[in-house]
Design a protein around this motif. Structure first.
Motif, PDB file in Angstrom:
ATOM      1  N   THR A  84       0.852  -1.185   0.000  1.00 51.57           N
ATOM      2  CA  THR A  84       0.000   0.000   0.000  1.00 51.57           C
ATOM      3  C   THR A  84       0.889   1.237   0.000  1.00 51.57           C
ATOM      4  OG1 THR A  84      -0.081   0.160   2.408  1.00 51.57           O
ATOM      5  CG2 THR A  84      -1.734  -1.262   1.335  1.00 51.57           C
ATOM      6  N   ARG A  85       0.319   2.376  -0.238  1.00 52.09           N
ATOM      7  CA  ARG A  85       1.111   3.611  -0.236  1.00 52.09           C
ATOM      8  C   ARG A  85       1.790   3.828   1.110  1.00 52.09           C
ATOM      9  NH1 ARG A  85       1.355   8.009  -3.422  1.00 52.09           N
ATOM     10  NH2 ARG A  85      -0.382   7.270  -4.692  1.00 52.09           N
ATOM     11  N   GLN A  86       1.043   3.571   2.181  1.00 47.94           N
ATOM     12  CA  GLN A  86       1.614   3.771   3.511  1.00 47.94           C
ATOM     13  C   GLN A  86       2.735   2.758   3.773  1.00 47.94           C
ATOM     14  OE1 GLN A  86      -1.247   3.601   6.689  1.00 47.94           O
ATOM     15  NE2 GLN A  86       0.275   3.939   8.305  1.00 47.94           N
ATOM     16  N   GLU A  87       2.548   1.508   3.351  1.00 49.51           N
ATOM     17  CA  GLU A  87       3.583   0.494   3.537  1.00 49.51           C
ATOM     18  C   GLU A  87       4.837   0.836   2.735  1.00 49.51           C
ATOM     19  OE1 GLU A  87       0.940  -3.540   4.464  1.00 49.51           O
ATOM     20  OE2 GLU A  87       1.419  -2.980   2.387  1.00 49.51           O
ATOM     21  N   GLU A  88       4.645   1.398   1.547  1.00 48.61           N
ATOM     22  CA  GLU A  88       5.803   1.785   0.743  1.00 48.61           C
ATOM     23  C   GLU A  88       6.574   2.913   1.411  1.00 48.61           C
ATOM     24  OE1 GLU A  88       6.394   1.885  -3.932  1.00 48.61           O
ATOM     25  OE2 GLU A  88       5.323   3.668  -3.233  1.00 48.61           O
ATOM     26  N   GLU A  89       5.864   3.851   2.004  1.00 44.61           N
ATOM     27  CA  GLU A  89       6.534   4.941   2.711  1.00 44.61           C
ATOM     28  C   GLU A  89       7.317   4.402   3.906  1.00 44.61           C
ATOM     29  OE1 GLU A  89       3.561   7.745   3.774  1.00 44.61           O
ATOM     30  OE2 GLU A  89       3.248   8.468   1.720  1.00 44.61           O
ATOM     31  N   THR A  90       6.716   3.447   4.600  1.00 42.16           N
ATOM     32  CA  THR A  90       7.432   2.828   5.720  1.00 42.16           C
ATOM     33  C   THR A  90       8.673   2.089   5.236  1.00 42.16           C
ATOM     34  OG1 THR A  90       5.335   2.525   6.898  1.00 42.16           O
ATOM     35  CG2 THR A  90       7.211   1.239   7.667  1.00 42.16           C
ATOM     36  N   LEU A  91       8.528   1.380   4.115  1.00 41.41           N
ATOM     37  CA  LEU A  91       9.673   0.667   3.540  1.00 41.41           C
ATOM     38  C   LEU A  91      10.799   1.629   3.205  1.00 41.41           C
ATOM     39  CD1 LEU A  91      10.918  -1.957   2.335  1.00 41.41           C
ATOM     40  CD2 LEU A  91       9.801  -1.347   0.176  1.00 41.41           C
ATOM     41  N   PHE A  92      10.459   2.764   2.581  1.00 49.10           N
ATOM     42  CA  PHE A  92      11.485   3.738   2.188  1.00 49.10           C
ATOM     43  C   PHE A  92      12.164   4.373   3.397  1.00 49.10           C
ATOM     44  CE2 PHE A  92       9.266   4.686  -2.124  1.00 49.10           C
ATOM     45  CZ  PHE A  92       9.750   3.481  -2.613  1.00 49.10           C
ATOM     46  N   SER A  93      11.502   4.369   4.547  1.00 49.11           N
ATOM     47  CA  SER A  93      12.127   4.940   5.740  1.00 49.11           C
ATOM     48  C   SER A  93      13.258   4.053   6.250  1.00 49.11           C
ATOM     49  CB  SER A  93      11.087   5.147   6.842  1.00 49.11           C
ATOM     50  OG  SER A  93      10.635   3.903   7.367  1.00 49.11           O
ATOM     51  N   PHE A  94      13.186   2.767   5.919  1.00 40.25           N
ATOM     52  CA  PHE A  94      14.254   1.839   6.307  1.00 40.25           C
ATOM     53  C   PHE A  94      15.211   1.538   5.164  1.00 40.25           C
ATOM     54  CE2 PHE A  94      10.733   0.733   9.204  1.00 40.25           C
ATOM     55  CZ  PHE A  94      11.369   0.917  10.420  1.00 40.25           C
ATOM     56  N   LEU A  95      14.678   1.459   3.939  1.00 42.31           N
ATOM     57  CA  LEU A  95      15.483   1.143   2.756  1.00 42.31           C
ATOM     58  C   LEU A  95      15.171   2.161   1.664  1.00 42.31           C
ATOM     59  CD1 LEU A  95      14.917  -2.722   2.737  1.00 42.31           C
ATOM     60  CD2 LEU A  95      17.125  -1.592   3.095  1.00 42.31           C
ATOM     61  N   PRO A  96      16.107   3.068   1.360  1.00 39.47           N
ATOM     62  CA  PRO A  96      15.858   4.075   0.321  1.00 39.47           C
ATOM     63  C   PRO A  96      15.552   3.415  -1.020  1.00 39.47           C
ATOM     64  CG  PRO A  96      17.852   4.576   1.565  1.00 39.47           C
ATOM     65  CD  PRO A  96      17.414   3.204   1.986  1.00 39.47           C
ATOM     66  N   GLU A  97      14.793   4.120  -1.855  1.00 39.32           N
ATOM     67  CA  GLU A  97      14.394   3.556  -3.141  1.00 39.32           C
ATOM     68  C   GLU A  97      15.599   3.205  -3.998  1.00 39.32           C
ATOM     69  OE1 GLU A  97      11.399   4.524  -6.903  1.00 39.32           O
ATOM     70  OE2 GLU A  97      11.683   6.006  -5.302  1.00 39.32           O
ATOM     71  N   GLU A  98      16.644   4.045  -3.957  1.00 36.15           N
ATOM     72  CA  GLU A  98      17.825   3.757  -4.778  1.00 36.15           C
ATOM     73  C   GLU A  98      18.505   2.456  -4.349  1.00 36.15           C
ATOM     74  OE1 GLU A  98      18.978   7.033  -1.766  1.00 36.15           O
ATOM     75  OE2 GLU A  98      17.291   6.515  -3.085  1.00 36.15           O
ATOM     76  N   ALA A  99      18.392   2.114  -3.066  1.00 35.61           N
ATOM     77  CA  ALA A  99      18.943   0.836  -2.594  1.00 35.61           C
ATOM     78  C   ALA A  99      18.097  -0.323  -3.112  1.00 35.61           C
ATOM     79  CB  ALA A  99      19.003   0.812  -1.075  1.00 35.61           C
ATOM     80  N   LEU A 100      16.798  -0.192  -3.079  1.00 34.39           N
ATOM     81  CA  LEU A 100      15.908  -1.249  -3.563  1.00 34.39           C
ATOM     82  C   LEU A 100      16.094  -1.501  -5.052  1.00 34.39           C
ATOM     83  CD1 LEU A 100      12.741  -0.151  -1.585  1.00 34.39           C
ATOM     84  CD2 LEU A 100      14.042  -2.242  -1.198  1.00 34.39           C
ATOM     85  N   LEU A 101      16.435  -0.466  -5.795  1.00 33.59           N
ATOM     86  CA  LEU A 101      16.662  -0.621  -7.228  1.00 33.59           C
ATOM     87  C   LEU A 101      17.930  -1.422  -7.528  1.00 33.59           C
ATOM     88  CD1 LEU A 101      15.708   2.979  -8.449  1.00 33.59           C
ATOM     89  CD2 LEU A 101      14.410   0.868  -8.820  1.00 33.59           C
ATOM     90  N   ARG A 102      18.768  -1.608  -6.527  1.00 32.93           N
ATOM     91  CA  ARG A 102      19.992  -2.397  -6.699  1.00 32.93           C
ATOM     92  C   ARG A 102      19.775  -3.867  -6.364  1.00 32.93           C
ATOM     93  NH1 ARG A 102      22.424   2.086  -3.810  1.00 32.93           N
ATOM     94  NH2 ARG A 102      22.585   0.768  -1.944  1.00 32.93           N
ATOM     95  N   TYR A 103      18.547  -4.278  -6.159  1.00 32.71           N
ATOM     96  CA  TYR A 103      18.249  -5.656  -5.765  1.00 32.71           C
ATOM     97  C   TYR A 103      18.765  -6.659  -6.791  1.00 32.71           C
ATOM     98  CZ  TYR A 103      15.602  -9.997  -5.352  1.00 32.71           C
ATOM     99  OH  TYR A 103      15.248 -11.318  -5.284  1.00 32.71           O
ATOM    100  N   THR A 104      19.453  -7.698  -6.298  1.00 31.61           N
ATOM    101  CA  THR A 104      19.826  -8.862  -7.105  1.00 31.61           C
ATOM    102  C   THR A 104      19.405 -10.108  -6.319  1.00 31.61           C
ATOM    103  OG1 THR A 104      22.048  -8.863  -6.130  1.00 31.61           O
ATOM    104  CG2 THR A 104      21.778  -7.754  -8.261  1.00 31.61           C
TER     105      THR A 104
END
Length: 636
Positions: free
Chosen positions: A417-437
Motif C-alpha cells: 500500500t502507499r503507507q507500507e511503501e513509505e514505511t519501507l522507504f524509511s528503512f530502505l531508500p528507493e535507490e537501494a531497492l533498485l539495486r536488488y539482485t
C-alpha cells in the motif's frame, strides 16, 4: 519388513529402480525439455548400476529407527535437489508444480535404497577386515600382511617413517605444508587480500573502529600488515607477513588433526590422503592464503571439533583433565571472537558439552564452557571499549527480511500500500531497492537505515509481517535464492555476477574472491599457477568436471556430512555424531546470511578427514571391538 528372493524381491527392486530413474530428471537441470537424460544411454547406465544395489538393499530388509534415518535423509536430499534445480534454472520455485510433488515419494524410495546399501557396506566393512585378519592368522603369517600385498620398498619406507619420534614427524609434516603453500604464495603474491580486507585494514590505519567485523581479526590483520609495511617498506610485504602468520597457524592445526587421526588408529592410506589433501586441495590453499576472517574462524572450529571427538570417545580422561578442558574453552572463545556467528554456536554447545561429559562431570564441563563464553564476551567488550568501536549496525542480523522485502517490492510492487511503501522507504531508500539482485543481499542491506530501525523496530516488523501475509511465495524464494548453494549440490556460485571490483568484473562464477585489494598489488612469480587459481575462481572450470566438481560443492559436502551423521545416529553412536555439531550449527546460521559462498562453510572442507575417519571405523568408532567383530566372535 524383510523382503527376500522368494517373496518378491526382484519385482520390487525392478519397480523401485525404474521409478527412480524415470523421475530422476525432476532433480536435474532441464535441458532440451528434459530429454538430456531420458533419451540418452545415460539413463540405461544409471539403471544398470543402481539395480543390483537396490536389490541388495531390499534383500537386507528395512526395520527400526535406522530406516527412519535413511528415509528422512533421502527425502531431504531429494527435496533439496528438486527445489534447487528449479531455482538454478528458472530463478524461482513454483510450489504448484504437480510433477515435482509426484516425483518425491518415488525418488525418496530410490535414494533410500541406495543409501541403505551404502550404510550396509560401511557396517560390514569391519567384519570383512576381521575376516581377512583371521585368514591371515590361519595361514601362519601371524597377522602380517600377505606376501606380495605391499612392495618391500613401501614397507621399508612406512616402517622408517613410523619409527621416527613423534616430534620429528610433526615437524616434517609442518614444514611440508609450509613448502607447498609457500609455493602457491609465490604464485599469488602477496596473497588473496580480499573479502572486506581493505575495510578491516583501514580501521587500523585510520584508527576508526566498528564492530561490523570481529575486532580481534581486525586488529590481527591490520596490525600485522601495518607492522610489515613499517619494517619492509612495502604493503605487499605486510600482507605477505599476515599470510605467513596464517600459514603457520593452519599448519599447526592440521598437523595436530592428523596426529589425532593417527592415534585413533586410522590406516596409513587415510593419514597420507589427509595430509596430501590439506597440502594440495585448491580450496584449502585458497583460504590458507586468504585474508578473510573465515580462515581463522574455521581453524578454531576444527580444533573444537577435534577436541569434541576426544571428549566423545575418551570421556573420563578428557573431562577429567583441566588442561584439555582449558584448551577446549580457549578454542571455543577464539571461534566466537573471529566471527560473530561463532558466539551463537558457543552458546548452543554449552548443554552439548554437559551431556557429553556425563553425570559426574557435567557441572565441570558446563563451568569451562561458561568460562569460554565469559572470555569471548569479556574480550569483545574490552576491545570495543579500548578502541572506542562504534556498535550501531543491525543489517547483518536482518539480511533475510531485508532481501524478502526488496524482492517483493521489485517484482510485485502492487503488494505494498502507499503507507507500507513509505514505511519501507524509511528503512530502505528507493535507490537501494533498485539495486536488488536475487542471490546477494549486500547491494540492498548496505543502505539500511540503522537509526530508523533502532528508534522504531516495531514498524519494521509490522511491515514485514503484513507483506508476508500477502506474498509468502516471494519471501520463500528470496530466502532460498541466497541460501540454496549451501544445500543444492549442483548450484553455481555466481552471486557476485556483474559486480565490478578493483581488478576485474565478476562473470559466470564467484567461487572465490581472486583479488589483491589495495593497498596491496598482485605480483605473481609463477604466472601459470596464478592463472589456474584465477580460472577456478572466476570461471566454471572445476565446477564442470564430472565427479570432481562435487568435492568443490558446498551443497554436496553438506549432504556428505548429513549422511555421515545419519550413519552414526542410525548405529546409536550419538556422542560421535555430536562432534559435528559445530559444523552443523554453523551451516544453520549461514542459511540466514547474505549469499551462498564457500568461505561461510569452510569448515566442511577443513573437517573432511575427521568425517572420513569416523564413518570408516564401523559401528562403534574408536573402540577396540566393533559390533561387526563381535558378531563374528559369536558365530566362530
Amino acid at each position: 519388513m524383510r523382503m527376500t528372493e522368494k517373496n518378491g524381491n526382484l519385482p520390487a527392486a525392478l519397480a523401485v529402480t525404474l521409478a527412480g530413474v524415470f523421475f530422476l530428471p525432476q532433480m536435474l537441470l532441464p535441458e532440451g525439455r528434459g530429454l538430456g537424460f531420458s533419451n540418452s544411454f545415460l539413463s540405461v547406465t544409471v539403471f544398470l548400476l543402481a539395480f543390483p544395489q537396490v536389490r541388495r538393499a531390499l534383500s537386507a530388509g528395512w526395520k527400526g529407527a535406522g530406516s527412519i534415518v535413511v528415509l528422512l535423509l533421502s527425502f531431504g536430499f531429494v527435496l533439496a535437489c528438486t527445489f534447487g534445480s528449479r531455482l538454478e534454472a528458472e530463478g524461482y520455485l513454483l510450489l504448484s508444480d504437480p510433477e515435482m510433488w509426484l516425483s518425491l515419494p518415488f525418488l525418496t524410495l530410490f535414494f533410500a535404497a541406495l543409501l541403505e546399501r551404502l550404510y550396509g557396506l560401511l557396517e560390514n566393512r569391519p567384519a570383512r577386515e576381521q575376516g581377512r585378519r583371521r585368514e591371515t592368522a590361519g595361514s601362519g603369517q601371524g597377522g602380517a600382511e600377505p606376501a606380495g600385498r605391499k612392495p618391500a620398498w613401501t614397507h621399508a619406507l612406512v616402517s622408517r617413517w613410523e619409527s621416527l619420534p613423534v616430534g620429528k614427524r610433526r615437524l616434517i609434516v609442518f614444514l611440508f605444508f609450509l613448502l607447498v603453500w609457500g609455493t602457491v604464495l609465490l604464485a599469488v603474491w602477496p596473497g588473496f587480500f580480499v573479502y572486506d580486507a581493505q575495510e578491516e585494514f583501514n580501521q587500523v590505519a585510520q584508527r576508526r573502529f566498528s564492530t561490523h567485523h570481529p575486532l580481534l581479526h581486525v586488529l590481527l590483520l591490520g596490525g600485522i600488515v601495518s607492522a610489515g609495511n613499517r619494517v619492509f617498506g612495502s604493503y605487499n610485504a605486510g600482507i605477505a607477513c599476515y599470510m605467513l602468520f596464517q600459514m603457520a597457524v593452519l599448519a599447526c592445526v592440521f598437523v595436530w588433526t592428523m596426529e589425532l587421526i593417527r592415534k585413533k588408529g586410522a590406516p596409513l592410506w587415510l593419514r597420507a590422503a589427509g595430509t596430501l589433501y590439506f597440502a594440495f586441495f585448491p580450496v584449502i590453499q585458497m583460504y590458507v592464503l586468504c585474508s578473510a576472517k573465515d580462515t581463522l574462524y574455521s581453524a578454531a572450529m576444527l580444533a573444537v571439533t577435534v577436541l569434541l571427538l576426544q571428549g566423545a570417545q575418551e570421556r573420563e580422561a578428557f573431562f577429567g583433565s583441566p588442561q584439555r578442558l582449558s584448551l577446549l574453552a580457549v578454542c571455543m572463545a577464539v571461534m566466537a571472537l573471529t566471527r560473530h556467528n561463532g558466539l551463537y554456536i558457543l552458546i548452543l554447545l554449552i548443554p552439548v558439552l554437559a551431556a557429553l561429559a556425563g553425570r559426574k562431570r557435567r557441572f565441570k564441563a558446563a563451568l569451562f564452557s561458561l568460562a569460554a563464553l565469559a572470555l569471548a564476551l569479556g574480550t569483545n567488550v574490552g576491545l570495543k571499549t579500548a578502541f572506542h568501536a562504534q556498535d550501531s549496525e543491525n543489517q547483518e542480523m536482518l539480511t533475510v527480511p531485508i532481501q524478502q522485502l526488496a524482492r517483493t517490492w521489485t517484482l510485485s510492487p502492487e503488494t505494498f500500500t502507499r503507507q507500507e511503501e513509505e514505511t519501507l522507504f524509511s528503512f530502505l531508500p528507493e535507490e537501494a531497492l533498485l539495486r536488488y539482485t536475487p542471490k546477494l543481499s549486500d547491494n540492498v542491506k548496505i543502505s539500511f537505515n540503522n537509526e530508523a530501525y533502532a528508534s522504531d523496530k516495531a514498524s519494521f516488523w509490522k511491515l514485514w509481517l503484513s507483506v508476508f501475509r500477502k506474498a509468502p511465495a516471494s519471501y520463500l524464494n528470496a530466502w532460498f535464492l541466497t541460501s540454496y548453494g549451501f544445500w543444492y549440490p549442483d548450484a553455481v556460485l555466481d552471486c557476485y555476477e556483474g559486480n565490478v571490483v578493483f581488478t576485474f568484473t565478476y562473470g559466470d562464477s564467484s567461487y572465490f574472491g581472486y583479488e589483491t585489494e589495495l593497498p596491496g598489488e598482485r605480483n605473481s612469480f609463477l604466472p601459470w599457477l596464478d592463472g589456474l587459481f584465477e580460472k577456478m575462481s572466476l570461471e566454471l572450470f572445476q565446477q564442470r568436471m564430472p565427479v570432481l566438481s562435487m568435492l568443490f560443492s558446498p551443497g554436496f559436502l553438506f549432504w556428505a556430512y548429513a549422511a555421515g551423521a545419519g550413519f552414526l545416529i542410525r548405529n546409536r553412536n550419538l556422542r560421535t555424531a555430536a562432534v559435528f555439531l559445530p559444523a552443523g550449527l554453523n551451516w544453520l546460521t549461514v542459511l540466514l546470511g547474505p549469499a551462498s559462498l564457500v568461505r561461510y562453510v569452510l569448515i566442511l572442507w577443513f573437517a573432511l578427514p575427521v568425517l572420513a575417519l569416523v564413518v570408516s571405523r564401523g559401528k562403534l568408532c574408536y573402540t577396540n571391538t566393533t559390533m561387526s567383530e563381535k558378531r563374528i566372535e559369536k558365530t566362530s
